[in-house]
Scaffold this motif. Structure first.
Motif, PDB file in Angstrom:
ATOM      1  N   TYR A 156       0.848  -1.194   0.000  1.00 26.61           N
ATOM      2  CA  TYR A 156       0.000   0.000   0.000  1.00 26.61           C
ATOM      3  C   TYR A 156       0.887   1.251   0.000  1.00 26.61           C
ATOM      4  N   ASP A 157       1.922   1.226   0.863  1.00 29.79           N
ATOM      5  CA  ASP A 157       2.827   2.379   0.931  1.00 29.79           C
ATOM      6  C   ASP A 157       3.532   2.604  -0.412  1.00 29.79           C
ATOM      7  N   ALA A 182       1.162   4.126  -2.757  1.00 33.46           N
ATOM      8  CA  ALA A 182       0.979   5.548  -2.435  1.00 33.46           C
ATOM      9  C   ALA A 182       2.123   6.372  -3.026  1.00 33.46           C
ATOM     10  N   ILE A 219       1.619   6.797  -6.702  1.00 26.55           N
ATOM     11  CA  ILE A 219       0.597   7.824  -6.983  1.00 26.55           C
ATOM     12  C   ILE A 219       1.238   9.208  -6.916  1.00 26.55           C
ATOM     13  N   GLU A 220       2.040   9.415  -5.877  1.00 30.19           N
ATOM     14  CA  GLU A 220       2.750  10.694  -5.729  1.00 30.19           C
ATOM     15  C   GLU A 220       3.542  11.009  -6.998  1.00 30.19           C
ATOM     16  N   ILE A 272      -8.219  10.717  -7.130  1.00 30.21           N
ATOM     17  CA  ILE A 272      -8.272   9.271  -6.883  1.00 30.21           C
ATOM     18  C   ILE A 272      -9.733   8.842  -6.979  1.00 30.21           C
ATOM     19  N   LEU A 303      -3.549   5.075   0.804  1.00 24.59           N
ATOM     20  CA  LEU A 303      -3.055   5.544  -0.497  1.00 24.59           C
ATOM     21  C   LEU A 303      -2.874   7.053  -0.535  1.00 24.59           C
ATOM     22  N   ASN A 304      -3.551   7.730   0.359  1.00 26.62           N
ATOM     23  CA  ASN A 304      -3.662   9.180   0.218  1.00 26.62           C
ATOM     24  C   ASN A 304      -3.416   9.851   1.563  1.00 26.62           C
ATOM     25  N   ARG A 305      -2.206   9.667   2.056  1.00 25.49           N
ATOM     26  CA  ARG A 305      -1.876  10.207   3.379  1.00 25.49           C
ATOM     27  C   ARG A 305      -2.107  11.711   3.412  1.00 25.49           C
TER      28      ARG A 305
END
Ligand SMILES: [Fe+2]
Lengths: 306, 457
Positions: free
Chosen positions: B34-35, B38, B41-42, B49, B131-133
């Motif tokens: 997951y990290d 993420a 995605i960045e 999203i 996913l979206n910290r």
């Protein structure tokens, strides 16, 4: 045999069983102060049915409402709420336009745990739910509100373990028979008088569109003739006291009428009452976005007198 | 503006990787994956999203979250003893409303939800938490319709893409789902966790192999099989790969990477990243009905009896000579076939927008049973008509690309020509047949458009 225990003085007993369906439309149509959306009414036959059920239960002396709802879906065994007090806001994820309800209920944790323990010793997977952030499912809330809007009786809330999804309708029925027997045994030992609630619709095929005015009753009817036939058949069987036949036909009913009895509540309540051959009272029948809903009562407290 | 799907993800819905990854190395591996997702995605520069959650069932079409900041404390129905997840999400409300409108424009039932205390489902909460910290990227969440079939799910994705393009978004498409979803039905110790059965594991491996090869559309086409093989019949059937494949143009040449595959309480949990970049192998093989516009309730009971005859008796098509007929076209209103083949040519009977099966009219009938005029959508009717033509041709072994001559009939030239012409330009206009458009007084059923088509066989 266990029929004899029902209503037996001096011991705990099941004084009544109710089939009390939970479409949020009913609470929406009632406009209680706890619910945020406002309606112009609707689904009156069913709401009058609930009124009749409430009047009937007024004459019954009881301590606790015990409910099984198909909308607390647990796949890892059967769960019981283990918090003394539950209060929060419940928003229906499917009909949030109709149901945004501030609930406040007291739980009879002692009885919850007793049923939990009894089911566990019968070999069932069980768990107490003790997370204070937990939100009670809207099915439980709707059925409880429509049955007892004063919210002045403690409740026992039991989850649906989805045995039919995981295994088969036969396994679901066996599990619910076990849970029903455990419920009856724990109630008997508790010394409490209980009203049982199976919170489910009968046929369960919905319309997939909604009117701008959801309570427009000119659009409300059963989804199909086949669903109507099944609903009437099951209601007649209840009225004739043929519980065993209902249990025998449950697999076909669940499959062909896509019945919400698949969640197990219906099988559970019939077994908890000892598969009664006494007739149930029909308080009301109606459809809600095409699904079939009956409000029934098994007046167990009277059976000892007959 | 031109928007695009910059990457796609398959992620698991269970709360364990958020609440207690340390209890099991597999759960930790999912958390790490997951990290990694993420971080991807960045790097992608995404500004949206899009979540399709299999854990949010809906009945009245699809529902789209449109509250700016949904906020609550999430507790899982099963795993409440693992703890609570407080959330405060950031929703792209402009996108949510536009997607809802685009759904309507393509014939879908759809609505937005914007209510305090709405219970965002566990899958969406877990996915966005990991996913979206810090909610840096706005999100949009869509439900899974209990009754939708592949056509409706595909149209849902196309409507979403309409908005991605119109708003120039760089979007990440996320399907929140288990692979095999059979969990242990009894509590287990974390160290006892494993995939529930060998069969589940084998099917999961097959799905992952296809995804690693970028063959997303193949997984989509296998969804019904996967559903029957390794999916518990919970509230909704296995549809997320239909959506995700359609979000990627139904391709089989994406670039896939399996970031993790583990078990969570017996279910198959995987994090898979898919890039739109072509991996250079394989071509798409998309042979299912490619629907642009949703024509109404498809009848989950497989009840294909007409629900509306519009006052005109329906006939079985005739079968003389080289007649060609199909169940995928509307029933005739007289004694004639859908098409006849003569030499190298296919001659089609006049066809309108009525739907095969339930006989409904997309865009609505032009008048009610008493003859009172109704408002209707000529573009929807024209699209449905051309879809019917395409299906008849395809079933006869030809295609829309082979159309050579069309005679079009409109019942209201002044009102409808522009809309009809617009849809024509997007479809048959690109094929380029000769065309004649006539205004006529009426058609046998309450429709506004009918086409008479000749095509190469
Ligand atoms: Fe329900």
């Amino acid at each position: 045999m266990r029929n004899l225990l029902v209503g037996y003085m001096g011991k705990g007993s099941i004084v009544a069983g109710c089939l009390a369906p939970h479409p949020p439309h009913l609470v929406y149509a009632e406009n209680p102060p706890q619910n945020e959306p406002v309606s112009e009414g609707g689904w009156e036959q069913l709401r009058w049915g609930y009124e009749s059920l409430r009047a009937s239960l007024e004459k019954v002396d009881y301590d606790v409402l015990v409910i099984l709802s198909p909308h607390w879906q647990t796949y890892v065994g059967t769960h019981f709420i283990g918090l003394e007090h539950c209060a929060s806001k419940s928003v229906d994820p499917v009909f949030p336009n109709l149901f945004r309800f501030d609930y406040d209920m007291n739980v009879d944790v002692e009885l919850s745990r007793a049923i939990h323990d009894e089911a566990q010793s019968a070999g069932m997977a069980v768990k107490m739910m003790e997370n204070p952030d937990f939100r009670v499912d809207y099915g439980t809330i709707v059925s409880l509100h429509m049955t007892r809007p004063a919210w002045d009786k403690p409740v026992v809330v039991i989850s649906s373990n989805r045995g039919m999804s995981y295994y088969s309708s036969e396994v679901m029925q066996e599990m619910m028979a076990e849970l029903g027997r455990a419920t009856a045994k724990a109630i008997e030992a508790s010394g409490k008088k209980c009203v049982l609630i199976a919170s489910n619709s009968l046929s369960h095929r919905h319309f997939t569109t909604e009117n701008d005015v959801p309570e427009d009753m000119s659009k409300e009817h059963i989804e199909s003739h086949a669903m109507h036939l099944w609903d009437m058949r099951i209601i007649e069987l209840m009225r004739a006291g043929k519980s065993q036949q209902i249990l025998d036909e449950m697999p076909e009913f669940c499959e062909q009428a896509i019945s919400e009895a698949d969640g197990g509540a219906f099988s559970w309540i019939l077994n908890a009452m000892g598969v009664p051959d006494h007739p149930a009272i029909l308080h009301g029948y109606g459809t809600i976005i095409g699904t079939g809903n009956a409000i029934m009562e098994w007046p167990c407290h009277r059976w000892g007198e007959q | 503006m031109s928007g695009e799907i910059v990457m796609s993800l398959v992620v698991p819905p269970h709360p364990h990787p958020v609440l207690c990854p340390e209890k099991n190395p597999g759960w930790q591996a999912i958390r790490d994956a997951y990290d990694a997702a993420a971080a991807q995605i960045e790097e992608s520069g995404a500004d949206l999203i899009i979540i399709y959650s299999t854990l949010w069932p809906s009945i009245i079409g699809h529902q789209i979250q449109a509250q700016q900041h949904p906020e609550w404390v999430m507790v899982d129905a099963d795993f409440h003893d693992l703890g609570s997840i407080p959330y405060r999400l950031s929703i792209d409300t402009k996108f949510a409303h536009a997607w809802n409108d685009a759904n309507h424009a393509r014939g879908l039932t759809s609505r937005t939800v914007d209510y305090d205390g709405f219970p965002v489902d566990v899958g969406s909460v877990v996915a966005l938490e990991l996913l979206n910290r810090g909610n840096r990227i706005p999100a949009v969440i869509c439900s899974t319709n209990v009754y939708s079939n592949r056509a409706e799910t595909t149209v849902l994705a196309k409507a979403c893409l309409d908005v991605v393009k119109a708003q120039g978004k760089k979007a990440v498409a996320v399907s929140v789902m288990s692979l095999s979803n059979r969990m242990f039905t009894e509590p287990i110790q974390p160290e006892e966790d494993r995939i529930h059965s060998l069969k589940d594991d084998e099917w999961n491996q097959k799905m992952l192999e296809l995804m690693a090869d970028g063959r997303l559309e193949d997984v989509g086409q296998l969804s019904r099989t996967i559903h029957s093989q390794i999916r518990i019949k919970k509230v909704v059937a296995f549809k997320p790969m239909w959506w995700l494949s359609a979000m990627n143009g139904n391709r089989n040449d994406l670039t896939g990477e399996v970031l993790a595959y583990e078990e969570i309480h017996g279910a198959g949990a995987a994090v898979v990243a898919l890039s739109p970049e072509s991996c250079g192998t394989g071509d798409k093989e998309y042979d299912e009905d490619d629907v642009e516009f949703y024509g109404g309730d498809r009848g989950v009971l497989d009840n294909t009896e007409p629900t509306e005859d519009h006052g005109v008796a329906l006939h079985e098509p005739t079968t003389k000579g080289n007649s060609f007929n199909t169940d995928l076209a509307p029933k005739p209103v007289g004694a004639y076939p859908h098409a006849r083949r003569e030499g190298d040519l296919l001659y089609l009977s006049g066809v309108g927008p009525r739907q095969p099966g339930d006989n409904s009219i997309p865009g609505g009938p032009i008048k009610d049973a008493d003859g009172n005029p109704l408002n209707y959508d000529i573009k929807a009717q024209t699209r449905a008509t051309i879809d019917n033509v395409a299906r008849i041709l395809e079933q006869a072994g030809s295609s829309l690309d082979n159309v050579i001559d069309v005679t079009s009939f409109l019942v209201d030239m002044d009102r409808d020509f522009a809309g009809y012409n617009e849809v024509w330009a997007e479809t048959l206009g690109k094929v380029g047949p000769t065309r004649t458009t006539l205004a006529i007084q009426a058609l046998p059923t309450p429709i506004a458009v009918e086409l008479k088509v000749i095509a190469k066989a």
